[in-house]
Design an enzyme around this catalytic site. Structure first.
Site, PDB file in Angstrom:
ATOM      1  N   LYS A   1      25.294  35.443  45.019  1.00  0.00           N
ATOM      2  CA  LYS A   1      23.500  34.624  44.501  1.00  0.00           C
ATOM      3  C   LYS A   1      22.965  35.769  45.213  1.00  0.00           C
ATOM      4  O   LYS A   1      23.014  36.201  47.513  1.00  0.00           O
ATOM      5  CB  LYS A   1      23.754  33.677  45.479  1.00  0.00           C
ATOM      6  CG  LYS A   1      22.670  33.231  45.287  1.00  0.00           C
ATOM      7  CD  LYS A   1      22.530  31.459  45.979  1.00  0.00           C
ATOM      8  CE  LYS A   1      20.658  30.574  45.339  1.00  0.00           C
ATOM      9  NZ  LYS A   1      19.859  31.822  46.063  1.00  0.00           N
TER      10      LYS A   1
ATOM     11  N   ASP B   1      28.433  49.158  54.346  1.00  0.00           N
ATOM     12  CA  ASP B   1      26.951  50.586  53.947  1.00  0.00           C
ATOM     13  C   ASP B   1      26.895  50.960  55.184  1.00  0.00           C
ATOM     14  O   ASP B   1      27.164  52.536  54.822  1.00  0.00           O
ATOM     15  CB  ASP B   1      25.804  49.779  53.109  1.00  0.00           C
ATOM     16  CG  ASP B   1      25.560  48.973  52.161  1.00  0.00           C
ATOM     17  OD1 ASP B   1      26.717  49.428  51.056  1.00  0.00           O
ATOM     18  OD2 ASP B   1      24.175  47.977  51.694  1.00  0.00           O
TER      19      ASP B   1
ATOM     20  N   SER C   1      25.174  34.622  50.597  1.00  0.00           N
ATOM     21  CA  SER C   1      23.613  34.728  50.626  1.00  0.00           C
ATOM     22  C   SER C   1      23.366  35.602  51.991  1.00  0.00           C
ATOM     23  O   SER C   1      23.978  36.983  51.440  1.00  0.00           O
ATOM     24  CB  SER C   1      22.867  33.572  50.641  1.00  0.00           C
ATOM     25  OG  SER C   1      21.734  33.219  50.632  1.00  0.00           O
TER      26      SER C   1
END
Length: 700
Positions: free
Chosen positions: A502, A488, A477
């Site tokens: 998840k 990224d 999460s």
């Protein structure tokens, strides 16, 4: 409605008529009051509300039609008889008439089919228990444990037993298997008989206590989970036990539990909770007994999850003892150990981030790597809302620790998110902001396709040096949001295991009767990739200590898929991609002779091979030979590991499993960071990156 009433009556009559086909040993079923197990008006209204919420607001936007009806039918059948050991092929053939009718009945608030199928399951379960008790009473010695027969380990996709005779033969095999497992775990036959008699008697008592609410919850959850595994109906009683999470608000052991056929399995441990602090439990362990203080151990195999949770919870300061089958056991090994824990509430300060420093002397160069362990993404909401300037949060604590480590002159920092199950989305965003100037942190897409961009709007960076983020299968999460953003942006190396996966958002919807936890949205990384199902794949992958087939989003049935959306507008100012190949090569060269890494890889492979066995012999001698073979391989691996470490070889397997000890070592407050080979190797990778950066700077 007359047609529906006729359908109800016909279905119940057809099911109850089946009792005339039951063999003589099912007489005890007469004490089951099946007629009393009928849906109430409240439940019918709640089912209509749930159907409407799912149709209008679930992220998937699935139509309740014949196709979904078929899915609901299969899910409910799997829920009632997961190992295909209660119903016969004829039972299932009778049920098939309703495969494509469930959608129409649910749209009308008609719950009869769900209640009727469950009534048949109760009868069959009662038969099995009575059959087992008769075998125990006749003497378990009469079971043939020297036959050439074998038993299918996982019957999830097996053929249904053809008839009553085939069902009896299967039950006899299953009970023989139970006796063999307990015998090989060191139990005497008299003790096994006593244990099984208590177990089956308790199961029958609990079966007779089945309530209409239990049936309603099971049936409606077949509907809910046809949409996705995190959409869930909770009865009024279970609503207070949201996610069966014994963590911050209630005194308990600090563990998240779930049902696993007849067992209760640990999903994860709450950071700084009694279970984690004890270093005696781990994810995938199965709880088979619970005792209060010095009282007698209560066998809980076959119990409902909520009942097991009630036994485990208790007043702060009181003791609870658990009988646990370790996850590291060989498949089929039911040997257990007792764990004693003191119940307590988990305090925020106990879960706070903490730091340490790893030091290396490499030729003439000294390196110091700061380590910050982040057990969860926490925020003291009460203090925050009250305007307390000193409120605790993950971001505030990490900012302070970064400042302290920089004053200590560290060369790089490792953020350790292993076992971090998530928490506050706000904190994941703000923590990202400590390492970037400004920009988006995560995308949230709702069921209408609208995308919200969450971002860090505060300029400034708390730490600009070399950074690595450690993750494992239990990083979930908010941990995945942060790790994905760091990857990224090219701001940090992500190292470890693929994360949990998840990437969905749930909301609690109150009903007239209970609550519905409903999946409303999905998380996406700023690159547009979902964190759902696949999780975050590290730049450099370490061997996994946990079985990803058992733990993680991808192990859940009907989990929403991985997908992509348009990326956010962001500036990846630092790109680590050119270094990753060289860093991976250095890492692999280094660990090729690393005893801990090689041991872990070999043990994971051994466990996998053992778990992939399709059949087990119902022959005690052959079963003992298999067990001895597994232990011999374990001993050989352990001795190779000990030889590389300069330690004396063993002649037999120690009680403490090194693989289990490695798992327990994660996130332990009193654990020396230098004893964690995965953390040490992460530090070395960060040093490699420093050296490559220096070479690049000199070359430029």
């Amino acid at each position: 409605m007359n047609a529906l009433n006729t359908l109800r009556s016909a279905f119940l009559i057809s099911l109850l008529a089946c009792s005339s086909l039951l063999p003589a040993y099912a007489e005890q079923a007469d004490s089951l009051d099946l007629e009393a197990l009928q849906p109430t008006r409240e439940q019918m209204v709640a089912s209509l509300n749930i159907v409407e919420l799912l149709r209008r607001h679930h992220y998937n936007r699935i139509q309740l039609n014949d196709a979904l009806s078929s899915d609901i039918f299969d899910l409910y059948l799997e829920q009632l008889d997961p190992q295909r050991s209660l119903f016969t092929a004829q039972d299932v053939s009778n049920f098939e008439e309703y495969r494509y009718r469930m959608d129409d009945l649910l749209l009308d608030g008609d719950l009869t089919i769900g209640f009727g199928m469950h009534a048949q399951q109760i009868q069959r379960a009662d038969q099995r228990i009575e059959f087992a008790l008769q075998l125990v009473d006749e003497g378990l010695e009469q079971l043939d444990m020297n036959s050439d027969e074998q038993i299918l380990v996982d019957r999830e996709n097996a053929e249904w037993p053809a008839d009553e005779q085939a069902l009896e033969a299967l039950w006899r095999k299953q009970i023989t298997d139970e006796v063999l497992r307990l015998s090989l775990a060191g139990r005497e036959m008299e003790a096994i008989s006593e244990q099984l008699e208590k177990r089956y008697s308790n199961q029958r008592n609990r079966l007779y206590q089945t309530r209409g609410e239990d049936i309603f919850q099971n049936y409606i959850n077949a509907l809910a989970q046809a949409y996705d595994p995190h959409t869930q109906y909770m009865s009024p009683e279970n609503a207070e036990n949201f996610d069966i999470n014994m963590s911050l608000s209630l005194e308990g052991i600090g563990a998240v539990l779930q049902s696993d056929n007849e067992f209760t399995r640990i999903v994860r441990l709450v950071p700084a909770g009694p279970a984690q602090k004890s270093q005696q439990l781990e994810p995938a362990d199965r709880i088979v007994g619970v005792a209060q203080g010095a009282d007698e151990m209560v066998d809980v195999i076959g119990w409902r999850l909520d009942e097991v949770v009630k036994l485990i919870r208790g007043p702060k300061g009181s003791k609870v003892r658990l009988d646990v089958i370790p996850a590291a056991n060989a498949p089929g090994d039911l040997s257990s150990r007792e764990v004693s824990l003191t119940r307590e509430a988990v305090k925020l300060e106990d879960q706070a981030a903490r730091s340490s420093i790893l030091e290396w002397q490499d030729k003439e160069q000294e390196y110091r790597i700061g380590v910050i362990e982040v057990p969860g993404f926490y925020l003291d909401f009460k203090a925050y809302r009250n305007g307390d300037e000193d409120y605790r949060s993950t971001t505030r604590d990490v900012r302070r620790l970064l400042s302290e480590l920089q004053e200590e002159g560290v060369d790089g920092v490792v953020l350790d998110l292993r076992n971090n199950g998530g928490g506050s989305l706000q904190e994941a965003t703000e923590l990202t902001g400590l390492f970037i100037e400004q920009g988006p942190t995560v995308l949230v897409r709702n069921s209408q396709g609208k995308v919200q961009v969450l971002d860090d709007s505060n300029p400034g960076i708390a730490y600009q040096g070399p950074l690595a983020v450690m993750v494992n299968r239990l990083s979930a999460s908010a941990s995945e949001i942060f790790a994905g953003a760091m990857q990224d942006y090219g701001r940090a190396l992500v190292i470890g295991e693929p994360t949990f996966g998840k990437g969905t958002v749930q909301s609690i919807q109150p009903l007239n009767h209970g609550e519905l936890k409903l999946t409303l949205a999905k998380f996406y990384r700023i690159s547009g990739q979902s964190t759902q199902h696949r999780g975050v794949v590290p730049d450099i992958v370490f061997p996994s200590l946990l079985d990803s087939r058992e733990i993680g989003e991808s192990s859940l049935p009907r989990a929403l898929p991985w997908d992509t959306i348009a990326p956010a507008d962001y500036n990846a100012g630092l790109q680590l991609a050119p270094f990753i190949r060289q860093l991976s090569e250095r890492h692999l060269d280094r660990v090729a002779s690393d005893a801990e890494f090689n041991y872990t890889l070999a043990r994971v492979d051994l466990n996998k091979r053992m778990q992939e066995r399709e059949f087990l012999p119902l022959n005690k001698t052959l079963r003992q030979e298999q067990q001895k073979g597994f232990e011999a391989e374990m001993l050989a691996l352990e001795n190779r590991r000990r030889e590389a470490r300069g330690e004396e070889a063993l002649t037999e397997i120690e009680e403490k499993d090194p693989l289990t000890e490695s798992i327990h070592a994660l996130n332990q407050e009193d654990e020396d960071s230098e004893d964690d080979p995965f953390l040490v190797e992460t530090g070395r990778i960060l040093i490699d990156m420093l050296e490559l950066n220096e070479r690049l700077a000199h070359a430029g």
